[in-house]
Write an enzyme that holds these catalytic residues in place. Structure first.
Site, short mmCIF file in Angstrom:
data_model
loop_
_atom_site.label_atom_id
_atom_site.label_comp_id
_atom_site.label_asym_id
_atom_site.label_seq_id
_atom_site.Cartn_x
_atom_site.Cartn_y
_atom_site.Cartn_z
N LEU A 92 78.89 27.90 -62.15
CA LEU A 92 77.64 28.25 -63.24
C LEU A 92 76.97 28.55 -62.36
O LEU A 92 76.06 28.78 -63.28
CB LEU A 92 77.32 26.67 -64.28
CG LEU A 92 77.92 26.35 -65.34
CD1 LEU A 92 78.06 25.13 -65.49
CD2 LEU A 92 78.34 27.22 -66.27
N ASN A 93 76.21 28.72 -61.45
CA ASN A 93 74.85 29.08 -60.67
C ASN A 93 75.79 30.93 -60.54
O ASN A 93 74.45 31.60 -60.29
CB ASN A 93 75.47 29.25 -59.28
CG ASN A 93 75.55 27.88 -59.54
OD1 ASN A 93 74.20 26.77 -59.82
ND2 ASN A 93 76.06 26.52 -58.12
N ARG A 100 64.38 21.37 -75.16
CA ARG A 100 64.69 19.89 -74.32
C ARG A 100 63.36 18.72 -73.87
O ARG A 100 62.67 19.74 -73.18
CB ARG A 100 65.25 19.52 -73.75
CG ARG A 100 67.11 20.09 -74.11
CD ARG A 100 67.47 19.67 -75.61
NE ARG A 100 68.88 20.28 -76.03
CZ ARG A 100 69.60 21.07 -77.12
NH1 ARG A 100 67.83 21.42 -78.05
NH2 ARG A 100 70.02 21.64 -77.28
N ARG A 132 80.19 21.11 -63.44
CA ARG A 132 79.66 22.65 -63.70
C ARG A 132 78.92 21.93 -65.18
O ARG A 132 79.48 22.00 -66.70
CB ARG A 132 81.34 22.48 -64.89
CG ARG A 132 82.77 22.25 -63.54
CD ARG A 132 83.63 23.66 -64.65
NE ARG A 132 83.77 23.96 -65.26
CZ ARG A 132 83.57 25.55 -65.00
NH1 ARG A 132 83.71 26.14 -63.80
NH2 ARG A 132 83.77 26.41 -65.61
N ASN A 133 77.85 21.89 -65.10
CA ASN A 133 77.00 21.68 -65.77
C ASN A 133 75.37 21.54 -65.01
O ASN A 133 75.70 21.49 -63.86
CB ASN A 133 77.13 20.04 -66.29
CG ASN A 133 76.62 20.01 -67.84
OD1 ASN A 133 75.98 19.85 -68.41
ND2 ASN A 133 77.32 19.13 -68.19
N CYS A 134 74.26 21.91 -66.22
CA CYS A 134 73.08 21.68 -65.46
C CYS A 134 72.82 23.11 -64.91
O CYS A 134 70.62 22.67 -64.32
CB CYS A 134 72.65 20.47 -64.80
SG CYS A 134 73.34 19.08 -65.78
N GLU A 135 72.82 23.97 -64.91
CA GLU A 135 72.32 24.49 -63.87
C GLU A 135 70.91 25.59 -64.81
O GLU A 135 70.22 25.72 -64.31
CB GLU A 135 73.24 26.17 -64.01
CG GLU A 135 73.44 27.05 -65.23
CD GLU A 135 73.92 26.49 -66.31
OE1 GLU A 135 74.61 25.13 -66.21
OE2 GLU A 135 74.37 26.89 -67.78
N ASP A 136 71.18 24.82 -66.87
CA ASP A 136 70.43 25.27 -67.36
C ASP A 136 68.69 24.15 -66.84
O ASP A 136 67.95 24.73 -66.67
CB ASP A 136 69.91 25.01 -68.12
CG ASP A 136 70.89 24.02 -68.93
OD1 ASP A 136 71.01 23.51 -68.25
OD2 ASP A 136 71.00 24.33 -70.27
N SER A 146 78.35 19.83 -77.52
CA SER A 146 78.89 18.15 -79.45
C SER A 146 79.66 17.79 -78.55
O SER A 146 80.04 16.92 -79.27
CB SER A 146 79.29 19.23 -80.30
OG SER A 146 80.01 20.73 -80.22
#
Ligand SMILES: *[C@@H]1O[C@H](CO)[C@@H](O)[C@H](O)[C@H]1NC(C)=O
Length: 337
Positions: A153-154, A202, A261-265, A297
């Protein structure tokens, strides 16, 4: 608002105090808004009256000759580059590229490609056609792929050396915003070029008993009326943050993102907040989701996101995110302010 408070505090005395408090808050709110509505009404009438006078005078002076004001000064400024992340959804990619290529101030498109196979021949032909159509309409559009060997994701925030614009519009392939919304956000960004300006807010808050940070989704933003992040699934930011993300941010954060596979944002939000010491700007825009349901979701999403927030606070050594209640609204779309 009262409904939600009532169902939340549905157990005896505690609930009563709770709902009374909410009622008090609600009363304050109503008083505040009605007060300001009256003020706005007076203001509105004043403006209307002034406009009327002005129009009458102008009409008598010019005999209603139409005068167009030249706004080419703002057009000659540099536009923005779309940075689009995609993954095995060629139809969505085609749809969104076709849409955004029609937006006037778009200069370039970069497609972040992390699939093992190169883009298909049909996709390449399709994109070539899009670029040709745009140039037939009198605009140059640069369209390039950023190829990645590793699937991480980077990749979506990898540094890009030959960008034509300072402004990057980071966007997922499954959300579409009308060009007017995108351009409004771009103009907001132009007035605050270090800030992240986006459509999807968020929030974070502290769980005092557990001494932990909690990540809040859309309903939390709605309920609390504050936000501290805008997600990179639809946000403008300066290209310098790609360099910071890739080369300056601690590698442990990037590793964590690849593994989970999460949280790059969220990491990007931390990075910009640490650099600016200021909150992002949430811009109101119409959103059209063209894909099926995304990662947000799935169950257990909030817990994972909260874990990321706490992990990043540990890595940064403090909580850089700043909360705000300010929201940018395109005044052309509201008849009554
Ligand atoms: C936060 O910003 C400071 C000052 O700009 C910088 O020195 C530091 O490396 C940044 N922290 C992280 C974790 O990027």
């Amino acid at each position: 608002m009262g409904m939600r408070g009532g169902s939340g505090g549905g157990g005896g005395g505690g609930g009563l105090i709770n709902s009374r408090r909410i009622l008090q808050k609600f009363r304050q709110l109503v008083i505040f808004t009605t007060g300001s509505v009256k003020l706005k009404l007076i203001l509105f009438l004043c403006i209307l009256f002034t406009l009327f006078l002005f129009a009458a005078r102008a009409a008598s002076l010019m005999g209603w000759k139409y005068q167009s004001y030249n706004t080419s000064l703002s057009v000659s400024r540099k536009g923005y580059t779309i940075l689009m992340n995609t993954w095995k959804r060629e139809d969505l990619l085609k749809k969104s590229i076709t849409h955004y290529s029609s937006c006037a101030e778009l200069e370039a498109i970069r497609i972040v490609w992390s699939e093992p196979n190169p883009p298909s021949k049909s996709l390449r032909n399709f994109l070539r056609e899009v670029v040709q159509t745009t140039s037939r309409n009198g605009r140059e559009l640069e369209l390039k792929f950023n190829f990645n060997k590793e699937d991480s994701l980077n990749n979506r925030f990898k540094e890009i050396k030959d960008l034509k614009t300072d402004a990057i519009f980071s966007i997922d392939d499954d959300v579409i915003f009308p060009c007017t919304s995108v351009e409004f956000a771009f103009h907001v960004w132009q007035s605050a070029q270090d800030t992240m300006v986006g459509f999807v807010p968020r929030v974070h808050w502290v769980d005092q008993p557990k001494q932990q940070y909690i990540y809040g989704g859309w309903w939390s933003v709605w309920w609390m009326g504050t936000y501290s992040m805008v997600l990179s699934k639809a946000a403008f930011f300066n290209k310098k943050y790609l360099d910071l993300y890739t080369n300056q941010m601690p590698a442990s954060i990037r590793d964590y993102i690849t593994e989970n596979r999460n949280c790059e944002d969220i990491a990007m939000s931390f990075l910009v907040a640490n650099a600016t010491g200021a909150p992002p700007i949430w811009v109101k825009g119409k959103i059209f989701e063209i894909g099926s349901t995304g990662i947000s979701s799935l169950g257990g999403h909030t817990e994972k996101r909260s874990e990321c927030v706490n992990k990043f606070v540990a890595e940064f050594g403090y909580m850089p995110l700043v909360s705000t209640t300010v929201k940018a609204v395109d005044s052309r779309n509201v008849w009554f302010w």
